[in-house]
Design a protein around this motif. Structure first.
Motif, short mmCIF file in Angstrom:
data_model
loop_
_atom_site.label_atom_id
_atom_site.label_comp_id
_atom_site.label_asym_id
_atom_site.label_seq_id
_atom_site.Cartn_x
_atom_site.Cartn_y
_atom_site.Cartn_z
N SER A 52 0.82 -1.21 0.00
CA SER A 52 0.00 0.00 0.00
C SER A 52 0.85 1.26 0.00
O SER A 52 0.53 2.25 -0.66
CB SER A 52 -0.95 0.01 1.21
OG SER A 52 -0.22 -0.04 2.43
N LYS A 87 0.62 4.04 -3.03
CA LYS A 87 0.21 5.43 -2.77
C LYS A 87 1.18 6.42 -3.40
O LYS A 87 0.81 7.56 -3.67
CB LYS A 87 0.12 5.66 -1.26
CG LYS A 87 -1.07 4.97 -0.62
CD LYS A 87 -1.06 5.15 0.89
CE LYS A 87 -2.22 4.41 1.55
NZ LYS A 87 -2.20 4.51 3.03
N ASN A 90 -3.95 -2.42 3.48
CA ASN A 90 -4.99 -1.76 2.67
C ASN A 90 -4.53 -1.52 1.24
O ASN A 90 -4.80 -0.47 0.65
CB ASN A 90 -5.41 -0.44 3.33
CG ASN A 90 -4.25 0.54 3.45
OD1 ASN A 90 -3.09 0.14 3.44
ND2 ASN A 90 -4.56 1.82 3.56
N GLU A 109 -7.63 -0.94 -1.03
CA GLU A 109 -8.23 0.38 -0.83
C GLU A 109 -7.37 1.48 -1.46
O GLU A 109 -7.90 2.38 -2.14
CB GLU A 109 -8.39 0.65 0.67
CG GLU A 109 -9.00 2.01 0.98
CD GLU A 109 -9.07 2.27 2.47
OE1 GLU A 109 -9.43 3.41 2.84
OE2 GLU A 109 -8.76 1.34 3.26
N ALA A 110 -6.04 1.38 -1.26
CA ALA A 110 -5.14 2.39 -1.83
C ALA A 110 -5.22 2.39 -3.35
O ALA A 110 -5.16 3.46 -3.98
CB ALA A 110 -3.71 2.12 -1.37
N SER A 111 -5.36 1.22 -3.95
CA SER A 111 -5.42 1.12 -5.41
C SER A 111 -6.73 1.66 -5.96
O SER A 111 -6.75 2.41 -6.94
CB SER A 111 -5.24 -0.34 -5.84
OG SER A 111 -4.02 -0.86 -5.36
N VAL A 112 -7.83 1.30 -5.32
CA VAL A 112 -9.15 1.77 -5.77
C VAL A 112 -9.25 3.28 -5.65
O VAL A 112 -9.79 3.96 -6.54
CB VAL A 112 -10.26 1.08 -4.96
CG1 VAL A 112 -11.62 1.71 -5.26
CG2 VAL A 112 -10.29 -0.41 -5.27
N ASN A 113 -8.71 3.83 -4.58
CA ASN A 113 -8.77 5.28 -4.37
C ASN A 113 -8.04 6.05 -5.46
O ASN A 113 -8.33 7.21 -5.72
CB ASN A 113 -8.18 5.64 -3.01
CG ASN A 113 -9.07 5.21 -1.85
OD1 ASN A 113 -10.27 4.95 -2.04
ND2 ASN A 113 -8.51 5.13 -0.66
N GLU A 114 -7.05 5.39 -6.08
CA GLU A 114 -6.29 6.05 -7.15
C GLU A 114 -6.80 5.68 -8.54
O GLU A 114 -6.15 5.96 -9.54
CB GLU A 114 -4.80 5.68 -7.03
CG GLU A 114 -4.14 6.19 -5.76
CD GLU A 114 -4.12 7.71 -5.67
OE1 GLU A 114 -4.25 8.37 -6.72
OE2 GLU A 114 -4.00 8.24 -4.55
N GLY A 115 -7.96 5.04 -8.60
CA GLY A 115 -8.59 4.77 -9.88
C GLY A 115 -8.12 3.53 -10.60
O GLY A 115 -8.43 3.34 -11.78
#
Length: 292
Positions: A16, A20, A45, A48-54
């Motif tokens: 993660s 990021k 996470n 989560e970190a990947s999804v948040n960055e598209g």
């Protein structure tokens, strides 16, 4: 380099922190590519970190290995060209353009070859040099960096060798030797890799032995005589040397010399048969030699 569809595949396990950092950099490059992060059973996470960055995330339910993540990403990629890079911060997003530029010159795979000082330690550099020289001898081409995971590949041709890629940490070894022995065009672009973010999952001794075994396995698949002929020659020279010694010292031909000569002949014949069998591997490759 013309209009082509590009997919970027990043295998990740508990990365993660690295994601990021590199995912925002990839977005800033505006490469207009799909970014696939294969979460190999992470417990942090990473997803989560990947999804948040598209990024598109494909999650393994448990750790299956770096090679398994690469295969998952390659199967899911929609692009004609796939860029593979690590999530630990060692592969710099700004180097992608250089790899793609080299690829546009007509190559089937372009590898980021690490410059001196880019390895995690002296032992890693020595090991990589040893494996690279062994692979160069096996495939009769210069392999500048056998274990680099930063590369651009023709997706169609890469998928031809998915069945050869092991689930562990040695997909670069397998795919490099496979491309060379299949007669595909491979190029190298020098890159510098900084120290990784987080802890490495590679165990030098265990994975070093696996790398060596993979070189032998791929060698026997694509160029068996490169292995069997030296062994056969070794048996023959040993038998000849022992025969000369026993003839001069005792005036006789011993069973040990006969065993060495017999082993030499059998090993050579096995190599010949293996060479003929390995030729069948190209039967499937010839049908896909058209440039995408």
């Amino acid at each position: 380099m013309g209009k082509i569809n590009i997919s970027l595949v990043i295998p990740a396990r508990n990365e993660s922190a690295g994601l990021k950092r590199i995912l925002p950099q990839l977005r800033e490059l505006a490469l207009n590519t799909e970014i696939i992060v294969v979460d190999d059973g992470s417990t942090d996470n990473t997803e989560e970190a990947s999804v948040n960055e598209g990024a598109v995330v494909i999650k393994h339910p448990y750790p299956m290995g770096n090679g398994a993540a690469i295969k998952t990403g390659a199967r899911a990629a929609k692009g004609d060209v796939i860029v593979f890079m690590d999530a630990d911060g060692q592969h710099q997003p700004e180097d992608i353009s250089g790899l793609l530029q080299k690829y546009s010159e007509g190559y089937d795979m372009v590898v980021g070859a690490r410059l001196p000082g880019s390895h995690a330690g002296p032992h890693r550099a020595v090991a990589n040099d040893f494996f690279s020289h062994a692979a160069s001898w096996m495939v009769r081409h210069t392999v500048e960096d056998l274990t680099s995971g930063f590369r651009v590949v023709n997706a169609k041709r890469f998928r031809q060798f998915l069945y050869l890629i092991p689930n562990g940490f040695s997909y670069p070894t397998t795919i490099t030797m496979s491309f060379f022995r299949a007669g595909y065009r491979v190029a190298y672009v020098p890159i510098h890799t900084p120290r990784r973010i987080g802890r490495s999952h590679i165990r030098p001794f265990r994975d070093g032995v696996r790398f060596l075994m993979i070189i032998i396995k791929i060698g026997t698949l694509f160029s068996p005589l490169r292995l069997f002929l030296p062994i056969s020659t070794g048996f023959f020279l040993t038998g000849l040397g022992y025969y000369i010694y026993t003839f001069l010292s005792a005036g006789r031909f011993t069973n040990m010399s006969a065993l060495m000569f017999t082993s030499s002949i059998l090993t050579f014949l096995i190599g010949i048969v293996s060479e003929q069998i390995s030729a069948l591997h190209y039967k499937d490759i010839d049908g896909t030699n058209d440039k995408d």
